[in-house]
Design a protein around this motif. Sequence first.
Motif, PDB file in Angstrom:
ATOM      1  N   LYS A   1       0.840  -1.208   0.000  1.00  0.00           N
ATOM      2  CA  LYS A   1       0.000   0.000   0.000  1.00  0.00           C
ATOM      3  C   LYS A   1       0.873   1.255   0.000  1.00  0.00           C
ATOM      4  O   LYS A   1       0.585   2.213  -0.723  1.00  0.00           O
ATOM      5  CB  LYS A   1      -0.927  -0.010   1.208  1.00  0.00           C
ATOM      6  CG  LYS A   1      -1.862   1.161   1.262  1.00  0.00           C
ATOM      7  CD  LYS A   1      -2.759   1.122   2.484  1.00  0.00           C
ATOM      8  CE  LYS A   1      -3.631   2.356   2.537  1.00  0.00           C
ATOM      9  NZ  LYS A   1      -4.351   2.473   3.803  1.00  0.00           N
TER      10      LYS A   1
ATOM     11  N   GLU B   1       2.382   1.708  -3.414  1.00  0.00           N
ATOM     12  CA  GLU B   1       1.323   2.131  -4.322  1.00  0.00           C
ATOM     13  C   GLU B   1       0.999   3.610  -4.133  1.00  0.00           C
ATOM     14  O   GLU B   1       0.913   4.375  -5.098  1.00  0.00           O
ATOM     15  CB  GLU B   1       0.089   1.267  -4.060  1.00  0.00           C
ATOM     16  CG  GLU B   1      -1.002   1.381  -5.090  1.00  0.00           C
ATOM     17  CD  GLU B   1      -2.111   0.372  -4.817  1.00  0.00           C
ATOM     18  OE1 GLU B   1      -2.596  -0.186  -5.811  1.00  0.00           O
ATOM     19  OE2 GLU B   1      -2.479   0.153  -3.645  1.00  0.00           O
ATOM     20  N   GLU B   2       0.861   4.036  -2.880  1.00  0.00           N
ATOM     21  CA  GLU B   2       0.531   5.438  -2.586  1.00  0.00           C
ATOM     22  C   GLU B   2       1.680   6.378  -2.948  1.00  0.00           C
ATOM     23  O   GLU B   2       1.458   7.443  -3.526  1.00  0.00           O
ATOM     24  CB  GLU B   2       0.168   5.593  -1.108  1.00  0.00           C
ATOM     25  CG  GLU B   2      -1.152   4.963  -0.744  1.00  0.00           C
ATOM     26  CD  GLU B   2      -1.419   4.961   0.751  1.00  0.00           C
ATOM     27  OE1 GLU B   2      -0.515   5.345   1.539  1.00  0.00           O
ATOM     28  OE2 GLU B   2      -2.548   4.581   1.145  1.00  0.00           O
TER      29      GLU B   2
ATOM     30  N   SER C   1       4.959   4.818 -12.177  1.00  0.00           N
ATOM     31  CA  SER C   1       4.446   3.462 -11.986  1.00  0.00           C
ATOM     32  C   SER C   1       5.101   2.845 -10.748  1.00  0.00           C
ATOM     33  O   SER C   1       6.167   3.277 -10.302  1.00  0.00           O
ATOM     34  CB  SER C   1       4.763   2.595 -13.210  1.00  0.00           C
ATOM     35  OG  SER C   1       6.156   2.380 -13.302  1.00  0.00           O
ATOM     36  N   MET C   2       4.457   1.817 -10.220  1.00  0.00           N
ATOM     37  CA  MET C   2       5.033   1.118  -9.079  1.00  0.00           C
ATOM     38  C   MET C   2       6.367   0.488  -9.456  1.00  0.00           C
ATOM     39  O   MET C   2       7.289   0.437  -8.640  1.00  0.00           O
ATOM     40  CB  MET C   2       4.057   0.056  -8.555  1.00  0.00           C
ATOM     41  CG  MET C   2       2.856   0.654  -7.850  1.00  0.00           C
ATOM     42  SD  MET C   2       1.687  -0.588  -7.267  1.00  0.00           S
ATOM     43  CE  MET C   2       2.682  -1.569  -6.178  1.00  0.00           C
TER      44      MET C   2
END
Length: 83
Positions: free
Chosen positions: A23, A26-27, A35-36
Amino acid sequence: MAFNSKINKMRILTLKLTPLQFKEIEENAAAKGVSMEKYSIKAVEFYNRNMKRDLLANAFAKASVLVKESSMEINAEFDQLIE
């Protein structure tokens, strides 16, 4: 005619992350607008740079001790010569 060129092959790295870690990545990636994958690559690059810096600092610390000991021996020899 032979060409001697390097071919950069990408390799895959699989990570097992906790839900919280996933998470956060991602945040943070979203906040940066990347992008991740790109965020994760930058994180690994950052960590690798810091590890290299730490290894170099440790090597300098060890070398410094050796130089200090050698310098003290040379100073002692000079002191004996002066006396």
